[in-house]
Write a protein that holds these residues in place. Structure first.
Motif, short mmCIF file in Angstrom:
data_model
loop_
_atom_site.label_atom_id
_atom_site.label_comp_id
_atom_site.label_asym_id
_atom_site.label_seq_id
_atom_site.Cartn_x
_atom_site.Cartn_y
_atom_site.Cartn_z
N PHE A 199 108.16 76.82 68.88
CA PHE A 199 107.31 76.37 67.73
C PHE A 199 107.99 76.92 66.54
O PHE A 199 107.40 76.54 65.32
CB PHE A 199 106.16 76.70 67.84
CG PHE A 199 105.38 76.00 68.94
CD1 PHE A 199 104.77 74.90 68.61
CD2 PHE A 199 104.92 76.57 70.20
CE1 PHE A 199 104.18 74.10 69.68
CE2 PHE A 199 104.41 75.87 71.33
CZ PHE A 199 103.67 74.54 70.99
N MET A 209 101.15 79.32 74.31
CA MET A 209 101.57 79.54 72.93
C MET A 209 102.47 80.82 72.76
O MET A 209 103.51 80.78 72.04
CB MET A 209 100.42 79.66 72.12
CG MET A 209 100.81 79.34 70.65
SD MET A 209 101.46 77.62 70.19
CE MET A 209 101.64 77.60 68.69
N ARG A 236 106.70 80.91 71.59
CA ARG A 236 106.81 81.14 70.00
C ARG A 236 108.19 80.62 69.45
O ARG A 236 108.17 80.16 68.34
CB ARG A 236 106.75 82.66 69.64
CG ARG A 236 105.31 83.06 69.72
CD ARG A 236 104.99 84.42 69.30
NE ARG A 236 103.54 84.95 69.34
CZ ARG A 236 102.94 84.55 68.54
NH1 ARG A 236 103.08 83.97 67.80
NH2 ARG A 236 101.65 84.96 68.77
N LYS A 269 104.74 68.38 67.29
CA LYS A 269 105.83 69.38 67.79
C LYS A 269 106.48 68.57 69.19
O LYS A 269 107.24 69.00 69.80
CB LYS A 269 105.43 70.69 68.40
CG LYS A 269 104.69 71.53 67.38
CD LYS A 269 106.00 71.80 66.01
CE LYS A 269 105.34 72.65 65.16
NZ LYS A 269 106.37 72.83 64.21
N CYS A 300 101.94 77.96 64.35
CA CYS A 300 101.76 78.48 65.40
C CYS A 300 100.82 79.87 65.30
O CYS A 300 99.90 80.25 66.26
CB CYS A 300 103.06 78.95 66.21
SG CYS A 300 103.83 80.09 65.08
N CYS A 340 107.83 79.73 64.94
CA CYS A 340 106.89 80.41 64.23
C CYS A 340 107.40 81.29 62.86
O CYS A 340 108.37 81.92 63.08
CB CYS A 340 106.11 81.52 65.25
SG CYS A 340 105.13 80.79 66.29
#
Length: 180
Positions: free
Chosen positions: A132, A125, A129, A176, A81, A134
């Motif tokens: 994903f 994005m 976060r 994802k 990410c 990150c």
């Protein structure tokens, strides 16, 4: 060589898009919708890029890659990410603003479309976060250094490799997707 790479990438994209539409996943949040809706954005990115590809690939005289396999490996890593965020930041802050010149004014709409989609991807994005998961940040310094070392040819290299970047982003976001 570019034609065959383009043909292969286009074929793979069409197959992935067809496959992804066949197995639509019901989303329960905006981040899932962001990932599931990426194929449409990718189609729009590729359409805009198709309008400018020949110009930038023709003017790209450098043999060295800017967006190389290392970038793809970083996209696939636990900090993908951040790679995504940094690469979008690089294109939005460095590459795309210098892509429109007097010579390329006819491409402004296509370049603006790519920039607008990149802006929206970056915004989504940031909101997603946690989705994903990150981890540690990605360093884009080596790409920026290579770009700067290429001087005015760096623009042609970066713009000529947008299709490769689209593939990396697509692969990252596809990884994802929620499994059925």
């Amino acid at each position: 060589m570019h034609f065959f790479r383009f043909l292969l990438c286009s074929l793979l994209t069409m197959l992935l898009a067809e496959y992804s539409q066949c197995i639509a996943i019901p989303c329960k949040d905006n981040c899932c919708s962001f990932v599931e809706g990426f194929p449409l954005r990718l189609k729009n990115l590729r359409s805009s890029y198709d309008e400018i590809r020949d110009y930038y690939e023709t003017n790209d005289e450098l043999e060295v890659a800017l967006i190389n396999k290392t970038v793809l490996e970083n996209f696939k890593s636990p900090y993908g990410c951040h790679v995504f965020d940094e690469v979008l930041h690089f294109y939005l802050g460095t590459v795309l603003p210098t892509a429109v010149t007097e010579e390329t004014k006819r491409f402004q709409t296509s370049i603006d479309n790519i920039g607008n989609i990149f802006q929206a991807l970056k915004k989504d994005m940031i909101k997603c976060r946690r989705y994903f998961k990150c981890q540690k940040p990605f360093e884009i310094a080596s790409i920026k250094k290579s770009y700067n070392d290429m001087k005015e040819k760096g623009l042609y290299k970066a713009m000529g490799e947008l299709d490769l970047l689209f593939n990396y982003i697509e692969e990252y976001l596809a990884s994802k997707r929620q499994k059925q």
